[in-house]
Design a protein around this motif. Structure first.
Motif, short mmCIF file in Angstrom:
data_model
loop_
_atom_site.label_atom_id
_atom_site.label_comp_id
_atom_site.label_asym_id
_atom_site.label_seq_id
_atom_site.Cartn_x
_atom_site.Cartn_y
_atom_site.Cartn_z
N THR A 46 1.00 -0.82 0.07
CA THR A 46 0.12 0.01 -0.06
C THR A 46 1.38 1.65 -0.13
O THR A 46 2.04 0.75 0.26
N PRO A 47 0.23 2.71 -0.14
CA PRO A 47 0.90 3.69 -0.61
C PRO A 47 1.42 3.90 1.30
O PRO A 47 2.14 5.16 1.21
N VAL A 48 0.65 3.56 1.95
CA VAL A 48 0.66 4.09 3.45
C VAL A 48 1.85 4.36 3.86
O VAL A 48 3.28 2.93 4.05
N VAL A 88 -8.33 9.66 -1.14
CA VAL A 88 -7.73 8.98 -2.35
C VAL A 88 -8.21 7.32 -1.54
O VAL A 88 -8.13 6.97 -0.42
N HIS A 89 -8.44 6.93 -2.27
CA HIS A 89 -9.33 4.93 -2.13
C HIS A 89 -8.75 4.00 -3.07
O HIS A 89 -8.60 4.55 -4.27
N ALA A 90 -8.42 3.01 -2.12
CA ALA A 90 -7.75 1.93 -3.05
C ALA A 90 -9.38 1.19 -4.25
O ALA A 90 -10.26 1.64 -3.67
N ASP A 91 -8.68 0.92 -5.44
CA ASP A 91 -9.74 0.86 -6.23
C ASP A 91 -8.94 0.07 -6.79
O ASP A 91 -7.98 0.27 -7.84
N GLY A 92 -8.83 -1.50 -6.65
CA GLY A 92 -8.09 -3.06 -7.30
C GLY A 92 -5.92 -2.27 -6.80
O GLY A 92 -6.05 -1.85 -5.48
N ASP A 93 -5.63 -2.27 -7.63
CA ASP A 93 -4.49 -2.23 -7.44
C ASP A 93 -3.56 -0.72 -7.76
O ASP A 93 -2.90 -0.32 -7.68
N VAL A 94 -4.55 0.60 -7.75
CA VAL A 94 -4.55 1.48 -8.18
C VAL A 94 -5.15 2.32 -6.48
O VAL A 94 -6.14 1.88 -5.98
N TRP A 95 -4.80 3.21 -6.37
CA TRP A 95 -5.64 4.26 -5.63
C TRP A 95 -6.14 5.47 -6.21
O TRP A 95 -4.81 5.85 -6.63
N ASP A 96 -6.93 6.19 -6.25
CA ASP A 96 -8.13 6.95 -6.64
C ASP A 96 -8.81 7.77 -6.44
O ASP A 96 -9.28 7.45 -5.09
N GLY A 97 -9.25 8.52 -7.10
CA GLY A 97 -10.69 8.99 -6.80
C GLY A 97 -10.61 10.40 -5.31
O GLY A 97 -11.34 11.27 -4.79
N GLY A 98 -9.03 10.58 -5.37
CA GLY A 98 -8.36 12.20 -4.90
C GLY A 98 -7.89 13.02 -4.85
O GLY A 98 -8.26 13.36 -6.09
N LYS A 99 -7.71 13.65 -4.61
CA LYS A 99 -6.75 15.35 -4.89
C LYS A 99 -5.01 15.27 -4.44
O LYS A 99 -5.49 15.16 -3.45
N ILE A 100 -4.84 15.96 -5.36
CA ILE A 100 -3.46 16.09 -5.19
C ILE A 100 -2.89 17.87 -5.13
O ILE A 100 -3.62 18.31 -6.61
N LEU A 101 -2.09 18.49 -4.30
CA LEU A 101 -2.07 19.84 -4.49
C LEU A 101 -0.55 20.22 -4.74
O LEU A 101 0.54 19.82 -4.51
N ASP A 102 -0.08 20.75 -5.46
CA ASP A 102 1.27 21.32 -5.81
C ASP A 102 1.34 22.67 -5.24
O ASP A 102 0.83 23.84 -5.89
N THR A 109 -2.01 24.80 -7.87
CA THR A 109 -2.75 23.83 -8.38
C THR A 109 -3.24 22.65 -7.35
O THR A 109 -2.70 22.08 -7.11
N VAL A 110 -4.71 22.42 -7.14
CA VAL A 110 -5.28 21.00 -7.44
C VAL A 110 -5.73 20.42 -8.64
O VAL A 110 -6.30 20.83 -9.54
N TYR A 111 -5.01 19.03 -8.41
CA TYR A 111 -4.85 18.41 -9.57
C TYR A 111 -6.16 17.31 -9.43
O TYR A 111 -6.01 16.47 -7.70
N LYS A 112 -6.66 15.81 -9.92
CA LYS A 112 -6.74 14.67 -9.71
C LYS A 112 -5.81 13.88 -9.23
O LYS A 112 -4.55 14.06 -9.91
N VAL A 113 -5.59 12.61 -8.32
CA VAL A 113 -4.52 12.02 -8.74
C VAL A 113 -4.65 10.13 -8.07
O VAL A 113 -5.90 9.82 -8.02
N LYS A 114 -3.83 9.40 -9.14
CA LYS A 114 -3.99 8.74 -8.87
C LYS A 114 -2.72 8.20 -8.43
O LYS A 114 -1.80 8.17 -9.36
N LEU A 115 -2.37 6.80 -7.88
CA LEU A 115 -1.20 5.70 -7.52
C LEU A 115 -1.54 4.64 -7.64
O LEU A 115 -2.31 3.43 -7.65
N SER A 116 -0.19 4.12 -8.07
CA SER A 116 0.02 2.72 -8.27
C SER A 116 1.38 2.35 -7.96
O SER A 116 2.77 3.41 -7.97
#
Length: 153
Positions: A31-33, A98-112, A117-124
Motif C-alpha cells: 500500500t502507499p501508506v 484517495v481510495h483503493a480501487d484494485g491495484d491503484v488508488w484514486d478518487g482524490g486530489k493532490i496539491l502542487d 494547483t489542485v489535481y486529481k490523483v492516481k497512485l500505483s
C-alpha cells in the motif's frame, strides 16, 4: 504423521517467526501508506519527504520536510487558495480523498504547492512497493504529469 521433537521446536519457532515477519514486511509495502521521498519529475532530485497515512480507508499525504525550495528553508504556499494560502508547506496536507480501487488508488486530489494547483490523483505501486507512481491530472489521466516517489527506509 510427523511430530516435532523438543530439540527441533526452537528451530521451527524461529523459522515460523522469520516467515511471518517477512510476510508482514511484504504486506506493509503493498500500500502507499508510509514515508516517501518525493523525486522532482523535472530535476530528478529528492525535493521533500512525504508521509502517507490511512484514515477510514482514505489516504492522505502530508509534507514532513521540504529539502529543496526556491523560496528558502521554510517555504509557504504563496499561490494556494483558501485556508492553505501563505501557510507553511511543511506540515501541510497535500493529498486527500484517495481510495483503493484494485491495484491503484484514486478518487482524490493532490496539491502542487509550487503552483497552487489542485489535481486529481492516481497512485500505483512499483518495484515491489519500493516506488510509488504518482499521477496528477486535470480531466483525463492522459493529460497531466507523473512523479515517482521512493519509499524511505
Amino acid at each position: 504423521m510427523t511430530y516435532l521433537s523438543k530439540a527441533s521446536l526452537p528451530r521451527f519457532a524461529i523459522a515460523a517467526c522469520l516467515l511471518f515477519g517477512s510476510a508482514v514486511a511484504w504486506a506493509a509495502n503493498d500500500t502507499p501508506v508510509g514515508t516517501w521521498q518525493q523525486v522532482d519529475d523535472e530535476t530528478g532530485k529528492v525535493k521533500s519527504i512525504i508521509q502517507i497515512t490511512s484514515n477510514n480507508d482514505e489516504l492522505q499525504a502530508k509534507v514532513l520536510q521540504v529539502l529543496i525550495s526556491e523560496d528558502g528553508p521554510h517555504p509557504v504556499c504563496k499561490k494556494c487558495d483558501g485556508d492553505k494560502k501563505d501557510q507553511p508547506i511543511e506540515g501541510m496536507t497535500i493529498m486527500w480523498g484517495v481510495h483503493a480501487d484494485g491495484d491503484v488508488w484514486d478518487g482524490g486530489k493532490i496539491l502542487d504547492p509550487k503552483s497552487g494547483t489542485v489535481y486529481k490523483v492516481k497512485l500505483s505501486m512499483a518495484d515491489h512497493g519500493q516506488k510509488l507512481d504518482v499521477r496528477g491530472y486535470v480531466g483525463f489521466s492522459l493529460i497531466g504529469r507523473s512523479q515517482t516517489w521512493i519509499r524511505q527506509q
